[in-house]
Design a protein around this motif. Structure first.
Motif, short mmCIF file in Angstrom:
data_model
loop_
_atom_site.label_atom_id
_atom_site.label_comp_id
_atom_site.label_asym_id
_atom_site.label_seq_id
_atom_site.Cartn_x
_atom_site.Cartn_y
_atom_site.Cartn_z
N LEU A 149 77.06 4.43 86.67
CA LEU A 149 77.71 4.60 87.45
C LEU A 149 79.00 5.85 86.99
O LEU A 149 79.08 6.87 87.38
CB LEU A 149 78.70 3.87 88.55
N GLN A 150 79.76 5.30 85.76
CA GLN A 150 80.39 5.88 84.98
C GLN A 150 79.75 7.24 84.22
O GLN A 150 80.48 8.45 84.61
CB GLN A 150 81.09 4.66 83.90
N TYR A 151 78.66 6.58 83.79
CA TYR A 151 77.73 7.92 83.07
C TYR A 151 77.99 8.99 84.22
O TYR A 151 77.53 10.02 84.21
CB TYR A 151 77.04 7.29 83.01
N ILE A 152 77.25 8.79 85.11
CA ILE A 152 77.16 9.45 86.62
C ILE A 152 78.49 10.28 87.37
O ILE A 152 78.72 11.59 87.12
CB ILE A 152 76.60 9.12 87.96
N LYS A 153 79.42 9.61 87.68
CA LYS A 153 80.66 10.05 88.29
C LYS A 153 81.53 10.68 87.20
O LYS A 153 82.58 11.63 87.15
CB LYS A 153 81.31 8.66 88.30
N ALA A 154 82.08 9.91 86.37
CA ALA A 154 82.92 10.30 85.33
C ALA A 154 83.11 11.60 84.67
O ALA A 154 82.18 11.99 84.03
CB ALA A 154 83.51 9.14 84.05
N VAL A 155 84.44 12.13 84.06
CA VAL A 155 84.33 13.33 84.13
C VAL A 155 84.77 13.62 82.93
O VAL A 155 85.23 12.71 82.35
CB VAL A 155 85.73 14.64 84.42
N PRO A 156 83.45 15.17 81.81
CA PRO A 156 84.18 14.63 80.27
C PRO A 156 85.46 15.00 80.05
O PRO A 156 85.74 15.84 80.97
CB PRO A 156 82.83 15.51 79.97
N LYS A 191 73.33 12.66 86.63
CA LYS A 191 72.78 11.78 87.94
C LYS A 191 71.45 11.63 87.68
O LYS A 191 70.42 10.74 88.13
CB LYS A 191 73.02 12.12 89.09
N TYR A 192 70.36 12.87 87.32
CA TYR A 192 69.18 13.29 87.32
C TYR A 192 68.62 12.26 86.34
O TYR A 192 67.41 11.64 86.95
CB TYR A 192 68.68 14.61 86.79
N LEU A 193 69.20 11.79 84.86
CA LEU A 193 68.78 11.09 84.11
C LEU A 193 68.86 8.85 84.63
O LEU A 193 68.47 8.66 84.56
CB LEU A 193 69.14 11.29 82.83
N VAL A 194 69.62 8.93 85.11
CA VAL A 194 70.02 7.59 85.78
C VAL A 194 68.49 7.43 86.93
O VAL A 194 68.15 6.54 86.67
CB VAL A 194 71.30 7.58 86.31
#
Length: 195
Positions: free
Chosen positions: A111-118, A132-135
């Motif tokens: 979830l953090q990988y998808i949602k967080a702003v870098p 999101k696609y990778l997940v």
């Protein structure tokens, strides 16, 4: 791209219903304001593609699918980056570093990988829809195991009942059936490209 593009269809919809505030609306706001009909109209206008079915899922569904179905997923992160903190169920999860290369993610990490702003990085490789696609791709790869399909069907049914996932398409009527194995088989056809 859904959080970046303006959606005049949403603005028109709100104006027609006496709710317009004069501010620009974005594509990712369509479902919140007009449900599946407006979401379909906006996506079809933006992409030129026909939308045959729609699914909305809240963050808890993503966490549950990873944790309860796949247990963990493997992704190939294209570039290391610091992700800002995120909030989930009224709790703060601190900033996290995702290294470049293969990653094992549990539900919260996914979830953090998808949602967080870098933090301080605008490389297109880190755009949130790419992440999101990778997940989603990693989740789909775990679905070729029959036990995972059965767990997915149980998780989807529970999420449909508690409202953390909504369907407009081939699964909405299946969710109401009691045969979890039947649901798993039907979902497998779609997820694995046979439907």
């Amino acid at each position: 791209w859904t959080h970046d593009l303006r959606a005049p269809e949403v603005e028109h919809y709100l104006q027609q219903n006496g709710q317009g505030d004069g501010r620009a609306k974005k594509i990712d706001e369509a479902y919140r304001f007009g449900g599946f009909p407006l979401m379909r109209q906006v996506v079809e206008a933006a992409t030129g593609l026909a939308v045959h079915f729609q699914v909305t899922a809240d963050d808890s569904f993503v966490v549950d699918v990873v944790d309860k179905v796949a247990k963990e997923i493997q992704i190939e992160n294209p570039k290391g980056f610091w992700a800002h903190e995120i909030y989930f169920k009224d709790r703060s999860y601190p900033a996290k570093y995702f290294t470049q290369g293969e990653q094992s993610l549990d539900g919260m990490a996914a979830l953090q990988y998808i949602k967080a702003v870098p933090k301080e990085d605008s490389d297109p490789l880190l755009e949130h829809n790419r992440r999101k696609y990778l997940v989603m791709q990693a989740l789909q790869e775990t679905m070729n195991q029959p036990a995972n399909l059965l767990r997915l069907a149980k998780t989807v049914r529970k999420a449909a009942i508690d409202g953390s996932i909504n369907f407009n398409g081939p699964f909405d009527k299946l969710i109401k059936r009691k045969e979890t194995v039947f649901l798993a088989v039907q979902m497998a056809k779609y997820l694995l490209g046979g439907g």
